[in-house]
Design an enzyme around this catalytic site. Structure first.
Site, PDB file in Angstrom:
ATOM      1  N   LYS A   1     -17.484 -18.351  -0.118  1.00 28.21           N
ATOM      2  CA  LYS A   1     -18.948 -18.434  -0.048  1.00 28.21           C
ATOM      3  C   LYS A   1     -19.672 -17.735  -1.195  1.00 28.21           C
ATOM      4  O   LYS A   1     -19.240 -16.664  -1.628  1.00 28.21           O
ATOM      5  CB  LYS A   1     -19.419 -17.794   1.262  1.00 28.21           C
ATOM      6  CG  LYS A   1     -18.945 -18.586   2.443  1.00 28.21           C
ATOM      7  CD  LYS A   1     -19.431 -18.018   3.744  1.00 28.21           C
ATOM      8  CE  LYS A   1     -19.066 -19.003   4.856  1.00 28.21           C
ATOM      9  NZ  LYS A   1     -18.970 -18.390   6.139  1.00 28.21           N
TER      10      LYS A   1
ATOM     11  N   GLY B   1     -13.019  -4.707  -0.146  1.00 27.36           N
ATOM     12  CA  GLY B   1     -14.447  -4.360  -0.156  1.00 27.36           C
ATOM     13  C   GLY B   1     -14.814  -3.375  -1.254  1.00 27.36           C
ATOM     14  O   GLY B   1     -15.876  -3.493  -1.873  1.00 27.36           O
TER      15      GLY B   1
ATOM     16  N   GLY C   1      -8.374  -8.375  -2.546  1.00 22.63           N
ATOM     17  CA  GLY C   1      -8.521  -9.349  -1.460  1.00 22.63           C
ATOM     18  C   GLY C   1      -7.770 -10.635  -1.724  1.00 22.63           C
ATOM     19  O   GLY C   1      -6.602 -10.622  -2.134  1.00 22.63           O
TER      20      GLY C   1
ATOM     21  N   ARG D   1       0.822  -1.222   0.000  1.00 21.13           N
ATOM     22  CA  ARG D   1       0.000   0.000   0.000  1.00 21.13           C
ATOM     23  C   ARG D   1       0.851   1.265   0.000  1.00 21.13           C
ATOM     24  O   ARG D   1       0.450   2.279  -0.568  1.00 21.13           O
ATOM     25  CB  ARG D   1      -0.976  -0.015   1.176  1.00 21.13           C
ATOM     26  CG  ARG D   1      -2.067  -1.033   0.922  1.00 21.13           C
ATOM     27  CD  ARG D   1      -3.175  -0.932   1.933  1.00 21.13           C
ATOM     28  NE  ARG D   1      -4.323  -1.698   1.474  1.00 21.13           N
ATOM     29  CZ  ARG D   1      -5.045  -2.492   2.253  1.00 21.13           C
ATOM     30  NH1 ARG D   1      -4.758  -2.621   3.520  1.00 21.13           N
ATOM     31  NH2 ARG D   1      -6.079  -3.151   1.765  1.00 21.13           N
TER      32      ARG D   1
HETATM   33  P1  AMP Z   1     -12.755 -15.307  -0.197  1.00 22.33           P
HETATM   34  O1  AMP Z   1     -12.197 -14.444   0.897  1.00 22.33           O
HETATM   35  O2  AMP Z   1     -14.233 -15.423  -0.185  1.00 22.33           O
HETATM   36  O3  AMP Z   1     -12.194 -14.941  -1.549  1.00 22.33           O
HETATM   37  O4  AMP Z   1     -12.256 -16.791   0.133  1.00 22.33           O
HETATM   38  C1  AMP Z   1     -10.918 -17.139   0.084  1.00 22.33           C
HETATM   39  C2  AMP Z   1     -10.674 -18.326   0.967  1.00 22.33           C
HETATM   40  O5  AMP Z   1     -11.451 -19.411   0.511  1.00 22.33           O
HETATM   41  C3  AMP Z   1      -9.246 -18.758   0.940  1.00 22.33           C
HETATM   42  O6  AMP Z   1      -8.721 -18.652   2.240  1.00 22.33           O
HETATM   43  C4  AMP Z   1      -9.305 -20.209   0.489  1.00 22.33           C
HETATM   44  O7  AMP Z   1      -8.437 -21.043   1.206  1.00 22.33           O
HETATM   45  C5  AMP Z   1     -10.738 -20.603   0.783  1.00 22.33           C
HETATM   46  N1  AMP Z   1     -11.195 -21.705  -0.044  1.00 22.33           N
HETATM   47  C6  AMP Z   1     -11.103 -21.818  -1.383  1.00 22.33           C
HETATM   48  N2  AMP Z   1     -11.574 -23.003  -1.792  1.00 22.33           N
HETATM   49  C7  AMP Z   1     -12.002 -23.676  -0.705  1.00 22.33           C
HETATM   50  C8  AMP Z   1     -12.583 -24.963  -0.477  1.00 22.33           C
HETATM   51  N3  AMP Z   1     -12.844 -25.780  -1.480  1.00 22.33           N
HETATM   52  N4  AMP Z   1     -12.876 -25.315   0.796  1.00 22.33           N
HETATM   53  C9  AMP Z   1     -12.595 -24.462   1.802  1.00 22.33           C
HETATM   54  N5  AMP Z   1     -12.054 -23.233   1.662  1.00 22.33           N
HETATM   55  C10 AMP Z   1     -11.758 -22.848   0.417  1.00 22.33           C
END
Ligand code: AMP
Length: 400
Positions: free
Chosen positions: A204, A381, A358, A43
């Protein structure tokens, strides 16, 4: 949306109040009380072009930023003081520090500032009025400068005093980082070249519903991986064993229905890397998606990764919005690596590629394809909200 840039401002001899995003991770220095060092300079480096341009043009530069979440209370743990040396090292100009961002301390320091010098103000979030976008607090900040530049794209989704309130009180412009972010992200939403593929992953569905619905109007295909793919598979009746998935399958069902209605391809894994426990890396193996059994899906499988890569390679626009698996672990990196390399090849052949901030950006840096993308967003975000089609208050306040 139209806004001024720093080239439109006559900054020579003027006090230019610049909002940067210097929200760097700090780590405690062992054996010293209340002493912190910067753990990651990304940053700081991203802020330098705007600061250098203003200093070179003879501005008196006053920088404000937040760091962490001190919740309106002064706290040495969240002080911007460690940034003084980082800025001086990179800019080679005198950098002064004001221990408060408002009041006599800040005013005196601002008054004594000379051309080609920089003053860093203490964390604006040491005052609860910052996040409340308090008009009197915004006026106090604005009184320090003649002009205002907002370069803090990462905080542009917040209507705070230093990101929004001040913009209404001084002649203003977007900084170079803000400008670069907006131009790269706008290319994803206004007249993008086709074919247009969104590679989307992460934990998610629920966190990215808005992104799906907004990009649905624009993309030709989604390639879905990560934990969120499990939710889509479950919504289609596929047994995903003990894999991470959203409890509520409603949003995934709505997205599947909308994609069908619009004729947007929604690619899901046909195979996966699974294990019987998150920490059992030695037990990781490939299965077809119908054979997950009682195990956990932790990455997309090789057949899926190569099918996604083929779709990506012919694209003219690609947005990468989340890892395909648990990329932090070596055994579950291949899916993200294979799609990342495909995006890099598409980019080399003239496609526009943008990595949403992110975890997507962290994965792109860690797996070595970040430098071969058209743009890697610095926002978390803010990037997500932009891709959801929301107006960012910090940007709207700069509108001409
Ligand atoms: P996000 O912050 O929503 O982009 O999620 C990223 C996180 O999702 C990372 O820490 C990954 O390790 C996790 N992730 C990705 N694929 C999977 C999976 N199949 N099962 C559990 N966690 C996951």
């Amino acid at each position: 949306m139209q806004f001024h840039t720093i080239n439109d401002l006559d900054v020579r001899g003027k006090r230019v109040l610049v909002r940067e995003d210097l929200n760097v991770p700090l780590r405690a220095i062992q054996g010293e009380a209340d002493a912190w060092s910067i753990a990651d300079y990304t940053r700081v480096d991203a802020a330098i072009p705007t600061l250098r341009a203003l200093l070179d043009r003879g501005a008196k530069v006053i920088v404000m930023s937040h760091l962490g979440r001190p919740d309106g209370v002064a706290n040495p743990k969240y002080s911007l003081k460690p940034l003084v040396a980082a800025l001086a090292d990179r800019l080679h100009v005198p950098v002064a520090f004001a221990t408060d961002c408002i009041g006599a301390t800040a005013r005196d320091a601002a008054t004594h500032l000379r051309e080609h010098e920089l003053l860093l103000l203490e964390n604006v979030r040491f005052h609860k009025e910052e996040e409340a976008n308090d008009p009197d607090f915004a006026r106090e900040l604005a009184s320090l400068g003649d002009l205002y530049v907002n370069d803090a794209f990462g905080t542009a989704h917040r209507a705070h005093a230093s990101t929004e309130g001040v913009a209404h009180l001084l002649p203003n412009a977007a900084g170079l980082l803000m400008q670069a972010e907006l131009s790269a992200l706008t290319a994803l939403t206004v007249a993008p070249a086709h074919p247009y593929v969104c590679v989307i992953g992460g934990a998610k569905v629920k966190d990215k519903v808005g992104v799906f619905f907004n990009l649905m109007e624009r993309v030709d295909a989604f390639c879905i991986g990560g934990g969120m793919a499990n939710t889509f598979l479950a919504a289609q009746g596929v047994a995903v064993g003990r894999s991470l998935r959203d409890d509520d399958l409603g949003p995934a069902r709505e997205i599947l229905a909308k994609a069908k209605e619009r004729g947007v391809a929604l690619h899901l894994p046909v195979d996966a890397i699974v294990s019987n426990a998150f920490d059992n890396d030695a037990g990781a193996h490939t299965v077809t998606i119908a054979n997950v059994g009682d195990e956990m899906i932790l990455d997309i499988g090789p057949e899926t990764a190569h099918a996604y890569a083929a779709a990506i390679e012919t694209a003219k626009t690609v947005v990468f919005n989340g890892p395909m698996g648990v990329y932090e672990k070596a055994v579950y990196q291949d899916g993200t690596k294979i799609v990342g390399e495909a995006i890099a090849r598409a980019t080399a052949h003239g496609a526009t590629s943008v990595v949403g901030g992110g975890d997507a950006a962290a994965a792109a840096h860690m797996l070595g394809f970040a430098a071969r993308m058209t743009h890697v967003s610095t926002g978390g975000g803010a990037t997500l909200e932009f891709l959801e089609g929301k107006t960012l208050p910090g940007v709207a306040a700069l509108a001409i």
